[in-house]
Scaffold this active site. Structure first.
Site, PDB file in Angstrom:
ATOM      1  N   ASP A  95     -31.709   3.726 -43.385  1.00 33.62           N
ATOM      2  CA  ASP A  95     -32.462   2.566 -43.852  1.00 33.62           C
ATOM      3  C   ASP A  95     -31.584   1.323 -43.697  1.00 33.62           C
ATOM      4  O   ASP A  95     -30.561   1.183 -44.365  1.00 33.62           O
ATOM      5  CB  ASP A  95     -32.851   2.787 -45.315  1.00 33.62           C
ATOM      6  CG  ASP A  95     -33.592   1.610 -45.922  1.00 33.62           C
ATOM      7  OD1 ASP A  95     -33.795   0.598 -45.221  1.00 33.62           O
ATOM      8  OD2 ASP A  95     -33.958   1.692 -47.113  1.00 33.62           O
ATOM      9  N   HIS A  99     -22.375  11.082 -24.690  1.00 31.10           N
ATOM     10  CA  HIS A  99     -22.194  12.391 -25.333  1.00 31.10           C
ATOM     11  C   HIS A  99     -20.798  12.974 -25.105  1.00 31.10           C
ATOM     12  O   HIS A  99     -20.390  13.913 -25.798  1.00 31.10           O
ATOM     13  CB  HIS A  99     -23.264  13.355 -24.820  1.00 31.10           C
ATOM     14  CG  HIS A  99     -23.551  14.513 -25.739  1.00 31.10           C
ATOM     15  ND1 HIS A  99     -22.669  14.955 -26.699  1.00 31.10           N
ATOM     16  CD2 HIS A  99     -24.637  15.326 -25.839  1.00 31.10           C
ATOM     17  CE1 HIS A  99     -23.191  15.984 -27.344  1.00 31.10           C
ATOM     18  NE2 HIS A  99     -24.386  16.226 -26.838  1.00 31.10           N
TER      19      HIS A  99
END
Length: 452
Positions: A395, A174
């Site tokens: 996807d 992060h």
């Protein structure tokens, strides 16, 4: 009923029986030489956060998706996408002045990729799981601080074969990137796996264009990293739950908050985010049984790409977020109508312009402080992630995810993650972590739950 509970307890104790069957590392498919990029003021406060964990669950389309081929396809796509996103294949480092940087070298290991199997675990079991403890075995780098990126990869991936699908757990450092950059990377990786020769939107890697102040930090790993950042064992146990707000529920909440605030009176209508936020803030405050005089804080980690001057592109790769804090007394929040709290949130968000961001940065640079969870505020409700992220559009060539979740890392009392709902439209999934007693009261709160 007691039998069901006992079974659930046994299952929790047994875990998921995930077996790691292999580990490898993936590097960009081209030699890039040596590269380095300075971490800037927007990045540095998160060095003492933990790796940001995401879990995506995919069905196997009735057995059509074969695990070995899936793993190879993902690794091949990763090799390609790591050329533009090469920073994720690097490590944290320091330059000659002791300034934290992201460093890349062709000799570095690259991204860690683990392969695993959990033959007895079905997608439905995981979709129904409301906590995160059971999901831990599917996501790497539990309890790993971002600062450990000095010695380990900045991205770790675990691909697990399930009974009827694939679990894809990712852990991102992060200190190197925020949510917007994370999902830009994920969608780009998926784009390559679907057959694209190149990604449609390259990352903007010049993070010093947003801020170029060189800040030297003297920070080292604590003796017990897992107990860092307020995650001490003495803390009260938390419970997580995913609340799914349908589009109709969102519209109902938004209409209610705006009913006494028509645009004709000169104020802006409350946004979907502001309306849902105050709804959650009020009901969580009520569930905590706070005294009227107790202060409660609302915190949002806001994207600043369009707020800074000059504005940065959406494709900016790095952290370009800043915590916006506001608060009020619990009694005022609950005794006033919801538009009161919505107004408190709206005012804080609108006022956080380029000048406010610059002032916050200057204050931090003059006295650097590593962000700890307790800094989110007293009795806080803190918002991370965003329903704007198209998480259900990721996807890789075998369909959209069945579910998207966050892992165990970076959770504290009052932390919530907002995700686009799987049903699409304006539906929103809300992951909330609360102390167990407060969560029990929230779950029984009919005015909260019946809106869902």
């Amino acid at each position: 009923m007691a039998g069901d509970l006992n079974e659930a307890v046994k299952k929790e104790e047994a875990g998921l029986k995930v077996k790691i069957i292999g580990k490898s590392h993936v590097k960009p498919n081209k030699k890039l030489g040596k590269k380095h990029c300075q971490l800037v003021t927007f990045d540095l406060p998160y060095l003492a956060f933990y790796y940001n964990q995401k879990l995506l669950l995919y069905g196997d389309n009735g057995g059509e998706v074969k695990f070995p081929e899936t793993v190879e396809k993902l690794k091949d796509g990763l090799e390609t996408v790591l050329e533009p996103f090469h920073q994720l294949a690097g490590r944290l480092g320091k330059d000659e002045d002791g300034i934290f940087t992201v460093q890349y070298d062709d000799d570095m290991e690259g991204v860690e990729v683990a392969e695993a199997v959990a033959h007895d675990v079905a997608i439905a079991d995981l979709v129904a799981e409301e906590g995160t403890a059971t999901l831990k075995e599917l996501i790497p780098y539990n309890g790993i601080l971002n600062l450990e990126g000095l010695q380990r990869p900045l991205l770790a991936v675990q691909i697990t074969k399930l009974k009827d699908g694939v679990a894809m757990g990712c852990a991102f450092n992060h200190a190197v990137l925020d949510g917007t950059a994370t999902w830009h990377f994920m969608s780009s990786w998926a784009e390559i796996c679907r057959g694209a020769q190149d990604i449609s939107v390259p990352p903007f890697l010049e993070r010093t264009k947003a801020r170029n102040t060189r800040v030297k930090l003297d920070i080292s790993l604590p003796p017990e990293p897992a107990a860092a950042n307020g995650n001490a064992a003495a803390a009260k146990p938390l419970k997580e739950k995913v609340f799914k707000f349908t589009e109709a529920a969102i519209e109902k909440i938004k209409s209610k908050v705006n009913s006494a605030n028509p645009p004709s009176n000169g104020s802006n209508p409350f946004s979907t985010f502001q309306s849902l936020s105050v709804h959650i803030w009020r009901h969580v405050t009520q569930a905590r049984n706070l005294k009227p005089e107790d202060i409660t804080v609302f915190t949002v980690f806001a994207d600043c790409r369009k707020r800074v001057d000059p504005p940065m592109p959406e494709s900016y790769f790095g952290n370009l977020i800043q915590a916006i804090f506001t608060g009020t007394a619990a009694g005022l929040l609950l005794m006033n109508p919801p538009e009161f709290g919505a107004g408190v949130i709206q005012k804080a968000i609108v006022s956080h312009d380029a000048a406010a961001i610059d002032q916050r940065n200057k204050e931090w640079e003059s006295a650097p402080k590593i962000f700890e969870f307790k800094d989110a505020g007293m009795n806080c409700v803190a918002v991370g992630s965003s329903p704007r992220f198209k998480v259900y559009e990721v996807d890789f060539g075998w369909g959209k995810p069945e579910s998207v979740r966050s892992g165990c890392n970076n959770r504290f009392d009052g932390m919530m993650y907002l995700y686009q709902g799987k049903s699409g439209g304006r539906s929103i999934d809300v992951e909330i972590s609360l102390e167990e007693e407060a969560m029990a009261r929230l779950e029984k709160d009919k005015e909260f739950v019946t809106e869902i």
